[in-house]
Write a protein that holds these residues in place. Structure first.
Motif, short mmCIF file in Angstrom:
data_model
loop_
_atom_site.label_atom_id
_atom_site.label_comp_id
_atom_site.label_asym_id
_atom_site.label_seq_id
_atom_site.Cartn_x
_atom_site.Cartn_y
_atom_site.Cartn_z
N MET A 32 -37.48 -22.59 10.28
CA MET A 32 -38.70 -23.17 10.17
C MET A 32 -38.70 -24.53 9.14
SD MET A 32 -41.55 -22.27 11.57
CE MET A 32 -42.99 -22.72 10.61
N PRO A 33 -39.45 -25.52 9.41
CA PRO A 33 -39.20 -26.66 8.64
C PRO A 33 -39.77 -26.31 6.96
CG PRO A 33 -40.96 -27.14 10.08
CD PRO A 33 -40.23 -26.05 10.71
N ASN A 34 -39.36 -26.75 5.98
CA ASN A 34 -40.22 -26.49 4.71
C ASN A 34 -41.44 -27.01 4.78
OD1 ASN A 34 -41.27 -27.15 2.27
ND2 ASN A 34 -39.06 -27.24 1.13
N HIS A 35 -42.50 -26.09 4.52
CA HIS A 35 -43.82 -26.28 4.85
C HIS A 35 -44.33 -27.58 4.18
CE1 HIS A 35 -47.55 -24.96 6.21
NE2 HIS A 35 -48.18 -24.90 4.99
N HIS A 36 -43.89 -27.92 3.14
CA HIS A 36 -44.40 -29.42 2.15
C HIS A 36 -43.73 -30.34 2.90
CE1 HIS A 36 -46.93 -26.90 -0.34
NE2 HIS A 36 -46.21 -26.21 -0.59
N LYS A 37 -42.68 -30.27 3.64
CA LYS A 37 -41.77 -31.43 4.04
C LYS A 37 -42.29 -31.69 5.57
CE LYS A 37 -39.75 -32.65 0.52
NZ LYS A 37 -40.39 -33.60 -0.38
N GLU A 38 -42.98 -30.93 6.21
CA GLU A 38 -43.22 -31.06 7.53
C GLU A 38 -43.90 -32.49 7.92
OE1 GLU A 38 -45.67 -28.36 10.91
OE2 GLU A 38 -46.57 -28.74 8.86
N SER A 39 -43.43 -33.01 8.92
CA SER A 39 -43.56 -34.43 9.33
C SER A 39 -44.34 -34.56 10.66
CB SER A 39 -42.55 -35.23 9.34
OG SER A 39 -42.75 -36.46 10.11
N VAL A 40 -45.80 -35.05 10.65
CA VAL A 40 -46.29 -35.17 12.01
C VAL A 40 -45.37 -36.04 13.03
CG1 VAL A 40 -47.86 -37.01 11.62
CG2 VAL A 40 -48.52 -35.32 13.25
N ARG A 41 -44.82 -36.96 12.54
CA ARG A 41 -44.09 -37.90 13.40
C ARG A 41 -42.84 -37.22 13.94
NH1 ARG A 41 -44.83 -44.27 11.33
NH2 ARG A 41 -46.90 -44.09 11.13
N LEU A 95 -47.91 -41.42 20.34
CA LEU A 95 -47.12 -40.54 19.75
C LEU A 95 -46.72 -40.75 18.35
CD1 LEU A 95 -44.86 -39.29 22.82
CD2 LEU A 95 -46.84 -38.38 21.83
N VAL A 96 -47.39 -41.48 17.73
CA VAL A 96 -47.27 -41.94 16.31
C VAL A 96 -48.66 -41.40 15.57
CG1 VAL A 96 -46.62 -43.75 14.63
CG2 VAL A 96 -45.62 -43.87 16.64
N ARG A 97 -48.29 -40.65 14.50
CA ARG A 97 -49.84 -40.33 13.87
C ARG A 97 -49.28 -40.50 12.48
NH1 ARG A 97 -53.36 -37.68 17.79
NH2 ARG A 97 -52.53 -38.41 19.67
N THR A 98 -50.56 -40.52 11.54
CA THR A 98 -50.42 -40.59 10.03
C THR A 98 -50.03 -39.28 9.48
OG1 THR A 98 -52.20 -42.38 10.37
CG2 THR A 98 -51.86 -41.75 8.22
N GLU A 99 -48.98 -39.48 8.65
CA GLU A 99 -48.67 -38.26 7.64
C GLU A 99 -49.67 -38.22 6.67
OE1 GLU A 99 -46.08 -36.79 8.46
OE2 GLU A 99 -44.75 -38.10 9.39
N ALA A 100 -49.77 -36.78 6.27
CA ALA A 100 -51.00 -36.25 5.42
C ALA A 100 -50.85 -36.75 4.08
CB ALA A 100 -50.87 -34.79 5.39
N GLU A 101 -49.73 -37.27 3.60
CA GLU A 101 -49.50 -37.84 2.25
C GLU A 101 -50.25 -38.97 1.78
OE1 GLU A 101 -46.03 -37.38 -1.05
OE2 GLU A 101 -45.39 -37.53 1.04
N PRO A 102 -50.31 -40.17 2.56
CA PRO A 102 -50.97 -40.98 2.21
C PRO A 102 -52.51 -40.97 2.22
CG PRO A 102 -49.93 -41.35 4.13
CD PRO A 102 -49.34 -40.42 3.70
N ILE A 103 -52.81 -40.26 2.98
CA ILE A 103 -54.52 -39.97 3.23
C ILE A 103 -54.86 -39.36 1.85
CG2 ILE A 103 -56.08 -38.70 4.64
CD1 ILE A 103 -53.90 -38.58 6.73
N LEU A 104 -54.13 -38.12 1.55
CA LEU A 104 -54.29 -37.30 0.40
C LEU A 104 -54.39 -38.32 -0.80
CD1 LEU A 104 -52.60 -33.95 0.73
CD2 LEU A 104 -54.92 -34.40 0.77
N ASP A 105 -53.46 -39.41 -0.93
CA ASP A 105 -53.27 -39.98 -1.94
C ASP A 105 -54.61 -41.04 -2.11
OD1 ASP A 105 -51.02 -39.22 -2.71
OD2 ASP A 105 -49.75 -40.95 -1.78
N ALA A 106 -55.18 -41.67 -1.00
CA ALA A 106 -56.08 -42.37 -0.81
C ALA A 106 -57.71 -41.53 -1.64
CB ALA A 106 -56.37 -43.02 0.62
N VAL A 107 -57.62 -40.18 -1.11
CA VAL A 107 -58.79 -39.52 -1.36
C VAL A 107 -58.52 -39.11 -2.85
CG1 VAL A 107 -59.87 -37.30 -0.90
CG2 VAL A 107 -59.14 -38.73 0.90
N LYS A 108 -57.51 -38.67 -3.45
CA LYS A 108 -57.38 -38.52 -4.79
C LYS A 108 -57.84 -39.70 -5.64
CE LYS A 108 -53.56 -35.24 -4.35
NZ LYS A 108 -52.16 -35.14 -4.26
N GLU A 109 -57.53 -41.00 -5.03
CA GLU A 109 -58.00 -41.95 -5.88
C GLU A 109 -59.54 -42.18 -6.06
OE1 GLU A 109 -57.09 -46.73 -4.84
OE2 GLU A 109 -55.20 -45.48 -5.32
#
Length: 229
Positions: free
Chosen positions: A1-10, A206-220
């Motif tokens: 299983m991939p590391n849960h936090h490192k999982e990449s949608v791409r 077949l290319v989608r946005t990773e979770a991280e940049p979205i979360l960064d924007a919302v945190k801001e």
């Protein structure tokens, strides 16, 4: 299983493509690859909504609860909209569960509202929400009104239309819209002033946005809200 936090949608979608290369009829695969490449090559990026744009009022039809308005989405805090193609889209059935795992819990903690949006009619769209037991909202963008406003629609090319007709599943019948138009996968984060703070449009589905940049924007957004209270 991939590391849960490192999982990449791409990576998940690259795996889907690799599986197709290994198993899919080459002619059908070529139509799929060519259509995605054509969209990348011809997308009118000048028409895409941009960060800093202010949204005008819109309404969506949530598959279980009915009408969602822009104002109602922003009542508690920022909103994140995830545009996807339709309930039976294989890539969407990989991407949306990824967002359920990697995005939804953090957004909930931040007081943000997550909505997955497709032009598919609500009674057909409900299927993807039930299948994956999503705890976020899934809503229909009736007549692609909001997608059109955002400049993210595309029309199936001729080979894709012919393949759809030949298979007995033209996309307008699948979605219930009667047209060959679908939104390009797009994610946007909207602050409480209705301003788009983050937007990412993927002409290749077949290319989608990773979770991280979205979360960064919302945190801001949330940090700014707290400062202004």
């Amino acid at each position: 299983m991939p590391n849960h936090h490192k999982e990449s949608v791409r990576q998940l979608l690259a795996d889907l493509h690799a599986e197709r290369v290994a198993t899919m009829d080459p002619k059908a695969l070529k139509i799929n690859i060519d259509q995605r490449q054509l969209l990348v090559d011809t997308a009118d990026r000048k028409r895409f909504a941009k960060a800093g744009d202010t949204l005008t009022s819109f309404s969506l039809q949530e598959v279980n609860t009915g009408t969602l308005t822009l104002d109602s989405l922003l009542e508690q805090g920022p909103a994140v909209l995830v545009f996807f193609r339709f309930a039976g889209c294989p890539a969407c059935n990989i991407a949306l569960p990824y967002y359920q795992r990697q995005l939804a819990p953090s957004l909930k903690k931040l007081g943000a509202t997550l909505v997955a949006v497709s032009p598919q009619v609500p009674e057909r769209l409900v299927d993807i929400k039930l299948r994956h037991n999503f705890d976020f909202q899934v809503a229909s963008d009736i007549d692609n009104k909001l997608a059109r406003q955002l400049g993210i629609l595309y029309t199936f090319d001729q080979p894709s239309q012919q393949a759809g007709i030949a298979s007995g599943k033209p996309i307008g019948e699948v979605t219930g819209t009667g047209t060959w138009e679908l939104p390009m996968p797009t994610i946007l984060a909207i602050d409480r002033e209705r301003t788009i703070r983050f937007i990412d449009v993927a002409p290749d589905w077949l290319v989608r946005t990773e979770a991280e940049p979205i979360l960064d924007a919302v945190k801001e957004i949330v940090a700014e809200q707290e400062l202004s209270v």
